[in-house]
Enzyme design. Structure first.
Site, PDB file in Angstrom:
ATOM      1  N   TYR A 164       1.053  -1.297  -0.079  1.00 29.82           N
ATOM      2  CA  TYR A 164      -0.151   0.002  -0.005  1.00 29.82           C
ATOM      3  C   TYR A 164       0.757   1.226  -0.094  1.00 29.82           C
ATOM      4  CZ  TYR A 164      -3.888   3.000   1.681  1.00 29.82           C
ATOM      5  OH  TYR A 164      -4.731   4.210   1.620  1.00 29.82           O
ATOM      6  N   LYS A 168       0.991   4.308  -2.886  1.00 25.23           N
ATOM      7  CA  LYS A 168       0.450   5.360  -2.639  1.00 25.23           C
ATOM      8  C   LYS A 168       1.543   6.681  -2.960  1.00 25.23           C
ATOM      9  CE  LYS A 168      -3.842   5.066  -1.568  1.00 25.23           C
ATOM     10  NZ  LYS A 168      -4.779   5.521  -2.549  1.00 25.23           N
TER      11      LYS A 168
END
Length: 304
Positions: A164, A168
């Site tokens: 993640y 991001k």
């Protein structure tokens, strides 16, 4: 007081808008006059399944409040179909909010390829696909706004979120480059790193804090970034709980060695404290500014 933010008749695509942050964004854009494409595949937070009802419910909310919206149920990895629906329904696209996301949290040593690849596909490839399909239309009309959703997990790291965090922070790298390429066409690109109480963060945030992190406290920034009033581009904003802060890179003055003679690992060790000393730190705005200290060091030691 500034003039009211008016998005009358602008066409806004919000991905992952069937709930949480995306729903709040879509509702607020519509309340400011925008025509909204509410995209949501309707899958779980782990990226499984599909359900058209999530996007449909948000469209019903917007229409009940007197706004204009259509639902789209495609995956963001089929981004061209989402943009095509905006064009078919409203004839144009002006603002794109890349919000769709999933979580596959695991410590790195337990993570398998599917955990890594699915997070990458939804966050990075999905944002690329939708943005790449919208980009020619934004350029040709010489106006557009693109907002990417980054995360503090990408900026600072977070336990169990290697996939993640990678995705991001990668979106912020995309933000920076598209801001450079889009500026002369009137296309401005920014990123947010939100903290909101949504189904993706439920259980990760203490309940007493979760209740105060309403998604509606993120959306005013997003609507502003999608408006004519906003003239900034390439920026990153942390936002949540009624607070907004701007993030920038900071770099030490560093240490220059003689490039003609080279230098040793021992010299690096001897200068380590100075290399990491942030007194008088600089804040490069682009690659050219980032190279200035290196180039100055080269000029300090000219070839004979």
């Amino acid at each position: 007081m500034s003039e009211p933010v008016n998005l009358q008749d602008r066409v806004v695509i919000v991905t992952g808008a069937g709930g949480g942050l995306g729903r709040a964004h879509a509702l607020l854009f519509a309340a400011h006059g925008a025509r909204v494409v509410v995209n949501d595949l309707g899958g779980t937070t782990h990226g499984e399944g599909a359900n058209a009802s999530a996007a449909d419910r948000v469209v019903e909310e917007i229409r009940a409040a007197g706004g204009t919206a259509v639902a789209n149920h495609d995956s963001v990895t089929d981004g061209a179909r989402i943009v095509e629906q905006a064009l078919d329904s409203f004839g144009r696209v002006d603002v794109l909010v890349n919000n769709a996301g999933i979580l596959r949290d695991k410590t790195f040593h337990k993570m398998d390829d599917s955990d890594w690849e699915l997070v990458y596909r939804v966050h990075v490839e999905g944002a690329y696909k939708v943005t790449h399909a919208a980009w020619p239309h934004l350029r040709e009309q010489n106006w557009g706004r693109v907002i990417f959703t980054s995360s503090t997990s990408g900026i600072y790291g977070n336990f169990g979120q290697a996939n993640y965090g990678m995705a991001k922070l990668g979106l912020y790298g995309l933000t920076r480059t598209l801001a450079i390429e889009g500026r002369k066409y009137g296309v401005l690109v920014n990123a947010i790193a939100p903290t909101g109480g949504t189904r993706m963060t439920e259980g990760l945030i203490p309940p007493q804090v979760f209740e105060r992190l309403r998604p509606e406290l993120i959306s005013p920034l997003v609507v502003y970034l999608g408006s004519e009033q906003c003239q900034d581009s390439g920026e990153l904003y942390e936002v949540g709980g009624g607070w907004i802060g701007k993030v920038r890179w900071e770099r030490s003055q560093g240490v220059g060695f003689d490039p003609r003679e080279g230098f040793t690992p021992e010299q690096v060790a001897d200068n380590w404290a100075r290399i990491g000393d942030f007194d008088g730190a600089g804040h490069p705005q682009d690659s050219l500014q980032a190279m200035q200290q290196m180039m100055a060091n080269l000029h300090k030691y000219p070839l004979g």
